[in-house]
Design an enzyme around this catalytic site. Structure first.
Site, PDB file in Angstrom:
ATOM      1  CE  LYS A  53      -1.875   1.516   3.939  1.00  0.00           C
ATOM      2  NZ  LYS A  53      -1.526   2.574   4.268  1.00  0.00           N
ATOM      3  CG  ASN A  54       2.196   2.699   3.642  1.00  0.00           C
ATOM      4  OD1 ASN A  54       1.199   3.073   2.758  1.00  0.00           O
ATOM      5  ND2 ASN A  54       2.779   2.374   4.965  1.00  0.00           N
TER       6      ASN A  54
ATOM      7  NE  ARG B 163      -2.106  11.806   7.543  1.00  0.00           N
ATOM      8  CZ  ARG B 163      -1.754  13.012   8.019  1.00  0.00           C
ATOM      9  NH1 ARG B 163      -2.863  14.719   8.357  1.00  0.00           N
ATOM     10  NH2 ARG B 163      -1.036  13.919   7.661  1.00  0.00           N
TER      11      ARG B 163
ATOM     12  CB  CYS C   3      -5.302  10.254  11.111  1.00  0.00           C
ATOM     13  SG  CYS C   3      -3.821   9.599  11.221  1.00  0.00           S
TER      14      CYS C   3
ATOM     15  NE  ARG D   1       0.273  10.144  10.307  1.00  0.00           N
ATOM     16  CZ  ARG D   1      -0.250   8.724   8.851  1.00  0.00           C
ATOM     17  NH1 ARG D   1      -1.729   8.747   9.182  1.00  0.00           N
ATOM     18  NH2 ARG D   1       0.305   8.655   8.426  1.00  0.00           N
TER      19      ARG D   1
ATOM     20  CG  ASP E 113       2.923   0.924   9.480  1.00  0.00           C
ATOM     21  OD1 ASP E 113       2.926   2.929  10.290  1.00  0.00           O
ATOM     22  OD2 ASP E 113       3.107   1.381   8.361  1.00  0.00           O
TER      23      ASP E 113
ATOM     24  NE  ARG F 225      -7.386   4.471   6.036  1.00  0.00           N
ATOM     25  CZ  ARG F 225      -6.014   4.857   6.612  1.00  0.00           C
ATOM     26  NH1 ARG F 225      -6.870   4.808   7.424  1.00  0.00           N
ATOM     27  NH2 ARG F 225      -5.223   4.878   6.151  1.00  0.00           N
TER      28      ARG F 225
END
Ligand code: EPU
Length: 419
Positions: A22-23, A92, A116, A121, A304, A396
């Site tokens: 994802k990132n 974000r 969030c 952030r 994470d 997500r």
């Protein structure tokens, strides 16, 4: 809202494939704004955050087609330079359109992403760097409004190795005049993945993966194709699932070299692990040992994977500690784990986890993406049926986690909300 029902106590065994990261996929999708034409991204995970990125890119005028993990993005000669609040508030990471839009069109108006669940952030470091590169920036009615007569290479000294900040600067620098040096750059594998695609598009990049990245901008870039790296956080989550259940799980299509500090921590916890270049083989764990970890930017222990290892620590033979140094408020899962019988104390940035607790099923509430994963993992060892609510957080960032865990023998099912 969908929820997940997990019946605990089963041993997991078998093979499971890891999806694309994802990132990595998110900045890669936004980086395509740098060059007109057809971009092909492979190994793009099917996630709500990717849908949000698609929505934002479409609102800017790009055309996106998806076929399973293949994404084709057609970027026109002119795109809209306004990223609306309705798009940005969903995710974000949308702030990552700022660098490429500003660099290519000399202007961008992007809604401020806001805070969030895991902290305020802020994005001050992104904006300071862009100003140093020649942007004029002000905030107007919740929007970052940026203009320039042409970005110029600069020396950027980041006060913290921000991942998103490094990515925004790299993309902005790709079309800036001259060379940009980013000192104290983030070193995450996702940064190197972005650097690889920028290189494919024609940018000169060196040092990605180290603390000093140099980027020489080009007048124009060309669209290309790229394979997104495997999701190291999903891989780590599946490894913890195997370790917790005491079975033998082979996590495939991943990059163990991106998980060194995590695998080292699990080794210290007595989890038996073997790796090849693309697989992590969890070979069970009978007597889990307690450890202390501190989350840090890569190559340190990843924030994470903090919530997930905490669940494993509830089963260790002794007292473990986690110090969260990246985010200010990332212990939201603790109160839910307590409801399942865990014994955890938080003092400032440090959680103390007393192990060997029999977790008991309870209705719990996911509060953010990785917190959701830790609750599903807790459900795998808890006695009875755990009900994890608000799993839109999970969707997500985890592709079909319930199917992957079921495939290993877990008793987990999604209950769709009919309303
Ligand atoms: N920060 C500032 N000012 C800035 C930028 C960052 O104070 O201008 C602070 C943040 O508030 C935070 C810390 O620096 O406390 C780290 O933020 P960073 O910018 O590195 O994180 P990010 O780019 O917002 C990415 C991932 C996160 C991951 C972090 C850290 C993406 C899309 N998100 O966020 O992923 O936790 O890096 O590794 O890449 C997740 O996937 O669950 C997730 C939250």
């Amino acid at each position: 809202m969908d929820k997940m029902l997990v019946n605990g106590g089963l041993t997991l065994n078998g093979d499971v494939n890891v999806s694309g990261a994802k990132n990595s996929a998110l900045p890669l999708i936004f980086s395509t704004l740098l060059a007109e034409g057809r971009h092909d991204l492979n190994n793009v995970p099917g996630l709500n955050d990717i849908d949000s990125a698609e929505g934002l890119m479409t609102s800017l005028g790009c055309t996106i087609k998806r076929d399973k993990a293949q994404m084709t993005i057609d970027v026109p000669a002119e795109v809209e330079t306004l990223a609306h609040y309705d798009q940005v508030r969903k995710m974000r990471a949308s702030i990552l359109v700022l660098g490429p839009l500003l660099a290519r069109f000399n202007k961008a108006k992007v809604s401020l992403p806001g805070g969030c669940a895991i902290g305020a952030r802020p994005i001050g470091m992104h904006l300071d760097a862009l100003e140093k590169m020649g942007a004029k920036i002000h905030v107007d009615a919740g929007y970052v409004v940026a203009t320039t007569t042409g970005l110029k290479g600069a020396i950027i000294d980041l006060p913290f190795a921000t991942v998103g900040g490094t990515e925004n600067i790299m993309m902005a620098a790709s079309l800036a005049e001259g060379t940009t040096t980013i000192n104290n750059a983030a070193r995450e594998p996702e940064i190197s993945d972005l650097a690889d695609y920028l290189t494919t598009m024609g940018v000169q990049v060196s040092g990605a993966g180290t603390s000093t990245i140099k980027i020489t901008g080009q007048k124009e870039l060309r669209a290309g194709s790229h394979q997104v790296i495997a999701d190291r956080i999903e891989a780590g989550t599946l490894v913890v699932a195997g370790a917790l259940s005491g079975g033998e799980v082979r996590v495939k299509n991943c990059r163990p070299d991106h998980l060194e500090s995590f695998l080292q921590a699990l080794g210290q916890m007595n989890v038996q692990i073997e790796t090849t270049e693309t697989e992590i083989h969890v070979k069970g764990c009978k007597n889990i040992k307690p450890i202390s970890i501190v989350t840090e930017p890569y190559p340190g222990y990843p924030t994470d994977l903090q919530a997930q290892i905490m669940t494993l620590m509830t089963q260790a033979d002794g007292v473990s500690h986690i110090t969260e140094k990246v985010f200010e408020n990332r212990f939201m899962h603790v109160s839910e784990l307590l409801r399942m019988g865990a014994e955890i104390d938080i003092e400032n940035k440090t959680a103390t986890i007393v192990g060997k607790r029999n977790l008991l099923a309870a209705p719990v509430m996911a509060t953010d993406l990785r917190a959701s994963a830790s609750l599903i993992l807790a459900g795998l060892v808890a006695e009875g049926e755990t009900e994890v609510n608000r799993i839109y957080h999970l969707d997500r960032g985890y592709e079909k986690l319930e199917d992957k865990l079921s495939g290993l023998g877990a008793n987990i099912k999604r209950v769709k909300n009919k309303s």
